[in-house]
Design an enzyme around this catalytic site. Sequence first.
Site, PDB file in Angstrom:
ATOM      1  N   HIS A   1       1.089  -3.690 -15.150  1.00  0.00           N
ATOM      2  CA  HIS A   1       1.208  -2.234 -15.166  1.00  0.00           C
ATOM      3  C   HIS A   1       2.417  -1.788 -14.323  1.00  0.00           C
ATOM      4  CE1 HIS A   1      -0.675   1.890 -15.138  1.00  0.00           C
ATOM      5  NE2 HIS A   1       0.092   1.982 -14.074  1.00  0.00           N
ATOM      6  N   GLU A   2       2.490  -2.302 -13.102  1.00  0.00           N
ATOM      7  CA  GLU A   2       3.567  -1.859 -12.201  1.00  0.00           C
ATOM      8  C   GLU A   2       4.936  -2.336 -12.671  1.00  0.00           C
ATOM      9  OE1 GLU A   2       2.667   0.354 -10.190  1.00  0.00           O
ATOM     10  OE2 GLU A   2       0.541  -0.048 -10.448  1.00  0.00           O
TER      11      GLU A   2
ATOM     12  N   ASN B   1       7.042   1.591  -6.640  1.00  0.00           N
ATOM     13  CA  ASN B   1       8.339   1.842  -5.994  1.00  0.00           C
ATOM     14  C   ASN B   1       9.389   0.856  -6.502  1.00  0.00           C
ATOM     15  OD1 ASN B   1       6.809   3.514  -4.082  1.00  0.00           O
ATOM     16  ND2 ASN B   1       6.125   1.545  -3.307  1.00  0.00           N
TER      17      ASN B   1
ATOM     18  N   GLY C   1      -4.462   1.456  -6.429  1.00  0.00           N
ATOM     19  CA  GLY C   1      -4.454   0.033  -6.755  1.00  0.00           C
ATOM     20  C   GLY C   1      -3.102  -0.562  -6.421  1.00  0.00           C
ATOM     21  N   ALA C   2      -2.047   0.163  -6.784  1.00  0.00           N
ATOM     22  CA  ALA C   2      -0.689  -0.286  -6.525  1.00  0.00           C
ATOM     23  C   ALA C   2       0.275   0.859  -6.798  1.00  0.00           C
ATOM     24  CB  ALA C   2      -0.350  -1.473  -7.424  1.00  0.00           C
ATOM     25  N   MET C   3       1.524   0.699  -6.329  1.00  0.00           N
ATOM     26  CA  MET C   3       2.527   1.750  -6.522  1.00  0.00           C
ATOM     27  C   MET C   3       3.858   1.109  -6.872  1.00  0.00           C
ATOM     28  SD  MET C   3       3.448   4.880  -6.579  1.00  0.00           S
ATOM     29  CE  MET C   3       5.136   5.290  -6.974  1.00  0.00           C
TER      30      MET C   3
ATOM     31  N   GLU D   1       4.284   8.829  -4.103  1.00  0.00           N
ATOM     32  CA  GLU D   1       3.878   9.503  -5.333  1.00  0.00           C
ATOM     33  C   GLU D   1       2.516  10.166  -5.131  1.00  0.00           C
ATOM     34  OE1 GLU D   1       3.033   7.204  -8.887  1.00  0.00           O
ATOM     35  OE2 GLU D   1       3.763   8.822 -10.140  1.00  0.00           O
TER      36      GLU D   1
ATOM     37  N   HIS E   1       6.298  -0.124 -15.279  1.00  0.00           N
ATOM     38  CA  HIS E   1       6.844   1.109 -14.693  1.00  0.00           C
ATOM     39  C   HIS E   1       8.314   0.971 -14.314  1.00  0.00           C
ATOM     40  CE1 HIS E   1       3.691   4.009 -14.369  1.00  0.00           C
ATOM     41  NE2 HIS E   1       2.901   3.275 -13.623  1.00  0.00           N
TER      42      HIS E   1
ATOM     43  N   GLU F   1       2.380   6.875 -17.085  1.00  0.00           N
ATOM     44  CA  GLU F   1       1.123   6.146 -16.910  1.00  0.00           C
ATOM     45  C   GLU F   1       0.503   5.653 -18.217  1.00  0.00           C
ATOM     46  OE1 GLU F   1       0.584   5.057 -14.250  1.00  0.00           O
ATOM     47  OE2 GLU F   1       1.536   6.367 -12.780  1.00  0.00           O
TER      48      GLU F   1
END
Length: 1029
Positions: free
Chosen positions: A473-474, A442, A438-440, A304, A477, A496
């Site tokens: 947060h992740e 996927n 910070g993080a993703m 991303e 998502h 976001e």
Amino acid sequence: MDLFDSNSSERASLPRNMIENSMFEEEPDVVDLAKDSTAFPTFPALDPDEVTYEPRSSRLLVRGLGENDMDDDEEDCESSARLLGMSFMNRSSAHRSNSSPYTRQAPPRSCSRPSSRTIVVCVLFLVIVASVTMVFYFLPGCTFTKAGCRKPNKTNPMEPVYPISTNGDLFPWAQLRLPQSIKPLSYDLTLNPDLDKMTFTGRTVINMSILHSTNRIVFHGANINITKATFKLGDGQASDVTVLEYKPRQQLAVNFSEELKAGQYCVLTMEYSANFSNAYDGFYNSSYIDEDGNKRVLAATQFEPLSARKAFPCFDEPAFKATFLIKISRKKTYMTLSNMPKAKSTNLSNGLVQDEFEKTSINMSTYLVAFIVADFTPNTKNVSETQVSVYSVPEKNGHTEYALTITSKLLEFYNNFFDINYPLKKLDLVAIPDFLAGAMENWGLITFRETTLLVGKKSSLLEKQVVASVIAHELAHQWFGNLVTMRWWNDLWLNEGFATYMEYMSLQEVSPDLETGNLFLSVRFRALDKDALNSSHAVSTDVNTTEQVEEMFDSVSYEKGASILLMLNASFPGDQQFRKGIIEYLKQFSGLNTDTDDLWNSLTQVLSTHHMNVSQMMTSWTSQKGFPLVTVNLMGNQVTLTQEHFLLTSDNTTHTSSLWNIPVTYVNDSCSLAPECRQVFTLKNKSDTFKLSKNVTWLKLNYKNTGFYIVDYGKDGWSVLTQALISNVGVLTHEDRASLIHNIFALSRLGRVPFRQVLNLLKYVSADTETSPVTEALLQLNNIYRQLEKRQESNLASRMKNFIMIKFRNLMANQTWEEEENVSKQELRSALLEMACSLNDENCIQQATSLFKKYMQSNGSLRIPGDLQQTVFTVAGQSDETWDALFNIYAHATYDSEKRKMLKGLASTQNPQRLVQILLSGLSGSLIQTQELPLVISTMCQSFAGCLFAWDFIQENWDRLIEKFPIGSFAIQTIIKSVTFQSSTQVQAFFSGLKERGSQMRSVQEALETIKLNQRWMDRNLPTLRRWL
Ligand SMILES: [Zn+2]
């Protein structure tokens, strides 16, 4: 994605319709062309060797001018002329460099009251430009080509200008966004990474459906070398095809002599090779040093927003969802991970093993694909139907327990809250030693920095708060973003803003002991501060270049997005209404793509009452930049509210006629604390009046600061509120007190309230002991103190220091240096002691120094309480002797979160040699990881001297910085934000010289505005400060 704002310890045109007809494919978008100078890579005016001249561009340019996003009032003829000149310059430079994906038209600077001479010059200029344009328009397009005129194409006189591919052929597409005629259905990916040579080969098979008859397939690819490509239509034979490449837009294409007919299916197979990326995106290599001191290499992905195309050729836009079947080969000593569970492993003849993963069960966007080749170990647990695993390098496996526990709780919470179960059989969370964000999120394979996933058993709740917030947060998502995805990056906030809002909301339910409320409140204050600048943008805004895509990852998409969702939720009684609305939205669009209107329409169906139309209300918050200033006037029981745009401009000339639909909440002197006291009035007009049921002494608007606006109570209103607080601090909630402090400083910055009034309100503050009002006051006062330091007003700075110490001395003296259990108290203590030590308070320095000595002598067995570590390490960073000791500990420390605090301590030194040493180590990535450079630079820039070195460094190494961090990315935004300690002339001179290497970034405008605003505030208020401090 979580951006992980390393600096803070506080921590549209609508997208083009997806189904376009083929006529539209042929027709470059007018507005896009004007806004996106990359749309002119083949502007042919001066070089006859290029493709045929297309005069229509000139006309488009002029028309595009009328549609730039200037405010009406600031659009005068001078700026138009300048803009016009700039557009021509941009365009030709883009043409000359022929590889400028990063140029963008400069936002116009307003110029008030043009002189009559200027007007005459402008008019003349425009007349000349218009004449030239007309001449070009009527000349045949081929006049300036060596080849002369081709046969006129009678059927399609509006054929667009196509750029030239790498091999010299015409590239059949001239826009940033891909055509809509082909839809990818599934990808088969085979990857063969070689961790010794840092290269990989791959084979990608794309099954596609033809939606509209077309002669071409256009998709993405970057830095990959395609060695073989075949194409098969329907049941026909596969045959070799040539893949064309247009590098500036990272696009690939295959041309067909015969039209591919709508309704058919086809398969494109490509074999390719590539190097691992050296930056933090695409398929990149990473490494760490294990317990025995050996270097271990690994490879991971970060796609991303625009980097899936660096790992495999694909339709790399969020709306092109498809399924993925992934196979990766590895050495026997490694393991692999991908979005789905592993289906089987096969021994290959070359001694390697090939892992094959299950085909994804749902369609997903390319930016969510992920794979990792490493030697990590898991910690696993089953939660409902899902196997949850937390992976780390083997020696840190003991630090994964907390993440596993909180993930399990959050997953159950979200399954229930959204009324849709997490759809995959497994969920991996992986801590990667080299990771920029910070993080993703996927799908099924969430990647993290070590800091945001790993915590030791002894870690404090404040350290756990960081990890829990990022995981929350992740996980959010997996629904907002993965299941329902924004159609295009202009609506990134749908991902976001929601994930940020859910992160606070879920943790208040799942782990109330983490007390994330204070953090969310301060996040909203900072979002207001940034959105007040003229350089801000609407939540949903135009995105027409790759640089603009990167820039969307900012506080407007994240924090303002979250703030307006909070405001909407708070407009209803109870949480269930809002929840019902978002469940409806998620179910309606599950597996699909949406834009902002889809959300509001969906919520409107469920939530609108005769008092409130959700769509009408919320569109005013997502389609306009900035937020309102609400002025309240109380006369007996009659209340008059007025709204205007709260806009900070350094020259006070810009006004807008923006209006918001504001759910204004208020409490009064007889009932001010309990939620039941709160009343709501919706302000839709410029001004409105309503009556209270009885006379009141005062009103406090924006109860608990859940609304995204600032309130001015007028001179008398502020005095009455101040008096009420002086008599009894507890008359308002702590959120409301913090909100008053934030708002009055903001109003002083706007020039609306004299600084004396601010000081007046601060009279009450010595009696306040709650975290949010005290930390907000400290932050605001520190800001002024630093500005005084920068202006070398040493006398005033020292008086400001005394002022701060007098206000908070008692509270500071009451803080202990032992372990503290309560998060809120930890937050308060760390803010107070960091401030005291940074102002050289003797007692603080002495305590911190002694704690550091004990820590050194204990050889690591003594643990400094997590919330005090920053204070202690920063004090240690100030003396040469302890700096060396700290650096030595840093070099051998393994625990990332502690390590980062040490690094901040090291970077806060004032010693020039050491400053340079840190910067260079960060750049080379030797002792300090390059991913930490934004943290290093922003820390250095907290002091005037440090910032001078950092600024020189940024200028000298700009090109190397943008090799590592993409232009416009959050890392670059952080670095630029740091330079507000410089003079505006220097900053402007440097960045404007960068041209396509970053001159047009919004963050540069923000930095310049902030510098000027600080300067203006100081010029205005120095006399007051001299008199009253
Ligand atoms: Zn995110």
